[in-house]
Design an enzyme around this catalytic site. Structure first.
Site, PDB file in Angstrom:
ATOM      1  N   ASP A   1     -50.336 -20.575 -65.067  1.00  0.00           N
ATOM      2  CA  ASP A   1     -51.402 -19.635 -64.669  1.00  0.00           C
ATOM      3  C   ASP A   1     -51.813 -18.644 -65.748  1.00  0.00           C
ATOM      4  O   ASP A   1     -50.971 -18.096 -66.451  1.00  0.00           O
ATOM      5  CB  ASP A   1     -50.941 -18.782 -63.488  1.00  0.00           C
ATOM      6  CG  ASP A   1     -50.483 -19.583 -62.289  1.00  0.00           C
ATOM      7  OD1 ASP A   1     -50.144 -18.954 -61.277  1.00  0.00           O
ATOM      8  OD2 ASP A   1     -50.444 -20.825 -62.381  1.00  0.00           O
TER       9      ASP A   1
ATOM     10  N   ARG B   1     -47.267 -13.714 -53.117  1.00  0.00           N
ATOM     11  CA  ARG B   1     -47.354 -13.669 -54.561  1.00  0.00           C
ATOM     12  C   ARG B   1     -48.778 -13.548 -55.088  1.00  0.00           C
ATOM     13  O   ARG B   1     -49.735 -13.785 -54.372  1.00  0.00           O
ATOM     14  CB  ARG B   1     -46.668 -14.897 -55.177  1.00  0.00           C
ATOM     15  CG  ARG B   1     -47.147 -16.257 -54.649  1.00  0.00           C
ATOM     16  CD  ARG B   1     -46.271 -17.368 -55.258  1.00  0.00           C
ATOM     17  NE  ARG B   1     -46.670 -18.700 -54.852  1.00  0.00           N
ATOM     18  CZ  ARG B   1     -46.216 -19.345 -53.769  1.00  0.00           C
ATOM     19  NH1 ARG B   1     -45.348 -18.767 -52.969  1.00  0.00           N
ATOM     20  NH2 ARG B   1     -46.644 -20.568 -53.486  1.00  0.00           N
TER      21      ARG B   1
END
Lengths: 646, 180
Positions: free
Chosen positions: A131, A254
């Protein structure tokens, strides 16, 4: 009188009342006792039934099957059809399950593998990345952080990598920004976002996986705000600042977003999660990023979409051609909610209206709500995140592009994953339903030698080679004109169920498609990756246009993804069909209709590499001639390297 | 009335005792239900039940047991490959090439895929567990098709492949059905 029922209390000596009293006492007890025994019998009977129908005893199974493990397992297994992986991460069924079928005439050699590394896409020098994290612009530098495994080319041991650039293209690697050195991020320093405060200071909120594997949110900030490179980071000493709230699982919490200001002057963030199979976005308000109040309601939720990862929330202007700072709200502004769906590993977005007072958002079109409608990208693209670039007043999008080859190849070549070229995001005023993505203009600075091709006629069923030199680092902008006569004459079909993903790819000939470009193709077309349009005409006469990317013949290798990606692309009256393609070794980013529909794919040819890679125009339609005009440029390397003399 | 309540309470206690065997066997039901959702039911059942830790296991633990099984089977296969490679001169070059490539792939399964799956299961980022498990199946299959003629590893490649697929299926179950 003898006491008939010794269990009963001794009756009084009063005659009539005694009789009545005894009778009243006896009846309920008889009833109760019979009910009790009745229920007990029923219960035992039921228990017996369940036990008999239940699973075979543990010990029996163990003894029976231990000796004949191999043959039993295989006999049964062969009767069952092997299952291929899902579209997002799968290898084509047809190429994979022939034990002793397709014989590869290559192993991966160093030439093939080393060619795969990109020249102008961001990637670390080696090992695994995923990410994008905390992108921001500060004191003249663009900062990019990312999920990184310093030890292997597979996911694991995750920490924050860091790089800087003046132009979003030429990146310089810096030391790791944050490592897993606290109990609250020992099992992973996961994804997070940056917020720039009123006074220009930066804070970072990120997810940590604790020593117990619980997902919590932590606060961090630059050690030295006067360091434009922001090399060192400090974690707030009393982390975590947020833990999973009641009702939310420890593994479902998250990826906190960049904060935006509410009308009350508080900062607000959203964090993705799920409740059963409903994907949700939780909302928190804070004044100091240390203490938070969770709002009672959710920003939004969509049933059936599963866990929402990497949620992003930002405003877009309906009228202006610039990006908006994250806190902007008001007339002529829509808000986008985006989520990465864990279940199918795709990024979805929806455009809608934000209500600041109660922290909720409603999609303009519920039928294409978050997770069930539009995607940023119809290929390999995940965990995307935007930031507001106050330097050039644009909203910029980062996206993680994983590999679609085998991990053995990743281990051999020593790295895995790249980032997309950063894209600007704008609301598409013409359709009103889509966002437009386009590579940042700074990419144009990599263009070297250019070549123009005007009005190339491609007849139905033909392939036209393009005479350009090297074809592994390219920027191509192409426009296709179609005979409107041919479109009118084409018969509409009631079988309007075309879908790039389930189609036969570029080899499936239709009346009005496919036509487009073949990239990373060798001269004999033994390997080729078509990027193309496919038009269909419904029985009502309405035309639909699809934009696809076909990997089925992209490589002779059998251990790479061979799926076909793509989707509908809106084409408005009077528009020509247009494609932009960035080819950079093993990554192809293609933009249809100015970025209305985008497809990114990873391609691993064994032959169409180095000097053998070529580009062709093609038209595999049966009833349509097409005229193409295009510009191609060789692209320079971005020379991404460590920051010198640090 | 009071007696009625006492009786019913006693009844409930008795029922609980009668059901206790089912509570113990309850996890057998979970294993069966889980394996029914994988493409290789018998292999799944055998792999899980032959590990005593499956007795009180959650679905997450069942996935971890399956990964242990994958590691075991992959290690056995790699041992066999090493044995075959030691024949050296007795091997024809194509067989040697295929075996060497297989050794690489099995090393990846054991040293890259398995740790990736385990870390992902532990921390709850399940898509990476799926990725590792799916990749192990691909590596086993890719090894098998390297052999131009008869493969000496067909049975073992099939086991490793199928165990990987089962592990991936169980991860999918965790992702889509369970919150915790």
């Amino acid at each position: 009188m003898a006491d008939i029922n010794p269990l009963l209390p001794v009756s009084s000596s009063d005659g009539s009342s005694n009789l009545t009293g005894q009778a009243t006492c006896r009846r309920p007890i008889k009833v109760v006792v019979s009910i009790f025994f009745g229920l007990l019998t029923l219960g035992l009977f039921a228990a017996l039934l369940i036990r008999n129908n239940g699973p075979v005893d543990y010990v029996d199974v163990h003894e029976n099957e231990r000796g004949s493990l191999a043959s039993t397992a295989f006999e049964k297994a062969e009767n069952l059809k092997p299952v291929s992986r899902g579209p997002a991460a799968g290898v084509s069924e047809k190429s994979n399950w022939a034990f002793g079928g397709d014989l590869p005439d290559y192993p991966w050699n160093n030439s093939m593998l080393s060619w795969q590394r990109t020249a102008f896409h961001f990637q670390p020098e080696k090992n695994w990345m995923n990410d994008p994290n905390g992108p921001l612009f500060y004191k003249g530098w663009y900062h990019f952080f990312y999920q990184y495994n310093p030890n292997a080319p597979v996911w694991g041991d995750i920490v924050w990598g860091h790089a800087v650039s003046k132009d979003l293209i030429h990146w310089l690697h810096l030391p790791l920004a944050m490592v897993a050195d606290q109990w609250y991020d020992k099992n992973g320093v996961w994804t997070g976002s940056a917020t720039i405060l009123h006074d220009g200071k930066i804070i970072m909120l990120y997810t940590g996986s604790t020593t117990e594997g619980v997902q919590v949110q932590n606060l961090a900030y630059p050690a030295d705000q006067y360091d434009p490179l922001l090399v060192h980071w400090v974690k707030y000493p009393r982390n975590p600042v947020l833990v999973p709230p009641p009702g939310i699982g420890p593994n479902d919490f998250r990826d906190p977003t960049t904060a935006w200001l509410t009308s009350e002057g508080k900062w607000r963030i959203t964090i993705g999660s799920k409740i059963n199979k409903t994907g949700i976005a939780l909302v928190y308000d804070t004044k100091d990023f240390i203490n938070y109040e969770m709002l009672d309601g959710l920003l939004h939720a969509v049933p059936g979409t599963g866990m929402w990862e990497c949620v992003d929330f930002f405003p877009v202007s309906e009228t202006e051609n610039n990006g908006l700072e994250t806190s902007i709200n008001g007339h002529g502004i829509k808000h986008v909610v985006k989520a990465s769906l864990d279940d199918d590993r795709h990024d979805y977005y929806a455009i809608g209206t934000y209500n600041d007072r109660n922290g909720t958002w409603i999609p303009d079109r519920p039928n294409i709500d978050v997770g069930i409608g539009l995607r940023y990208d119809y290929g390999i693209y995940y965990a995307a995140k935007t930031f507001y670039d106050q330097n050039k007043k644009r909203r910029v999008l980062w996206g993680w592009i994983g590999e679609s080859d085998s991990e053995a190849a990743d281990v051999k070549k020593g790295w895995a994953s790249v980032q997309s070229i950063p894209r600007t995001i704008l609301f598409d005023k013409k359709t009103g339903t889509h966002l437009l993505q386009w590579p940042v203009e700074e990419i144009d600075s990599l263009r070297l030698k250019g070549k123009e091709f005007n009005q190339v006629r491609i007849q139905a069923g033909s392939v036209v080679p393009l005479d350009i030199d090297s074809a592994t680092q390219l920027d191509i902008i192409a426009e296709f004109k179609i005979d409107s006569d041919a479109l009118d004459k084409a018969t509409g079909s009631s079988d309007a169920s075309f879908d790039c993903v389930t189609s036969g790819g570029a080899a499936e000939r239709g009346a009005l498609g496919p036509f487009g470009l073949l990239v990373l193709a060798d001269e004999r077309l033994s390997e080729q990756t078509p990027v193309y349009f496919y038009m269909t005409k419904g029985s009502d006469g309405n035309l639909k246009t699809f934009f696809c990317n076909d990997q089925s013949r992209s490589s002779k290798a059998s251990d790479v993804d061979k799926h076909i990606y793509g989707s509908l692309v809106p084409v408005l009256r009077g528009e020509n069909l247009s494609i932009r393609i960035l080819v950079d070794h093993s990554i192809i980013e293609s933009f249809g209709q100015g970025g209305r529909t985008v497809i990114t794919s990873r391609v691993y040819p064994t032959k169409a590499i180095h000097g053998a890679a070529k580009v062709f125009l093609f038209n595999n339609a049966t009833e349509l001639n097409v005229t193409a005009s295009l510009k191609t440029w060789q692209m320079n390397s971005a020379f991404i390297q460590p920051y010198p003399n640090l | 009335m009071k007696i009625l309540i006492v009786i019913i309470f006693a009844f409930l206690v008795c029922q609980a005792n009668a059901f206790r065997p089912i509570l113990l066997l309850g996890n057998q039901n979970l294993i069966e239900r889980t394996c029914k959702q994988t493409p290789f039911y018998d292999l799944c059942i055998w792999s899980l039940k032959s590990n005593p830790e499956s007795r009180d296991a959650s679905v997450k633990k069942l996935a971890q047991i399956m990964v242990d099984s994958l590691k075991t089977k992959a290690t056995e296969t790699l041992d066999l490959i090493d044995e075959l490679l030691q024949d050296g001169l007795a091997l024809d070059p194509e067989m040697q090439k295929a075996l060497t490539s297989c050794a690489e792939r099995y090393n990846v399964i054991i040293r890259a895929d398995v740790p990736e799956i385990n870390e992902a299961l532990k921390t709850g980022d399940y898509k990476f567990a799926a990725k590792g498990a799916n990749d192990a199946a691909i590596e086993a299959n890719s090894c098998e098709i390297e052999f131009p003629t008869k493969s000496p590893l067909t049975d073992m490649n099939k086991v490793v492949h199928d165990v990987s697929v089962v592990a991936a299926s169980i991860v999918k179950i965790i992702q889509t059905k369970f919150s915790f």
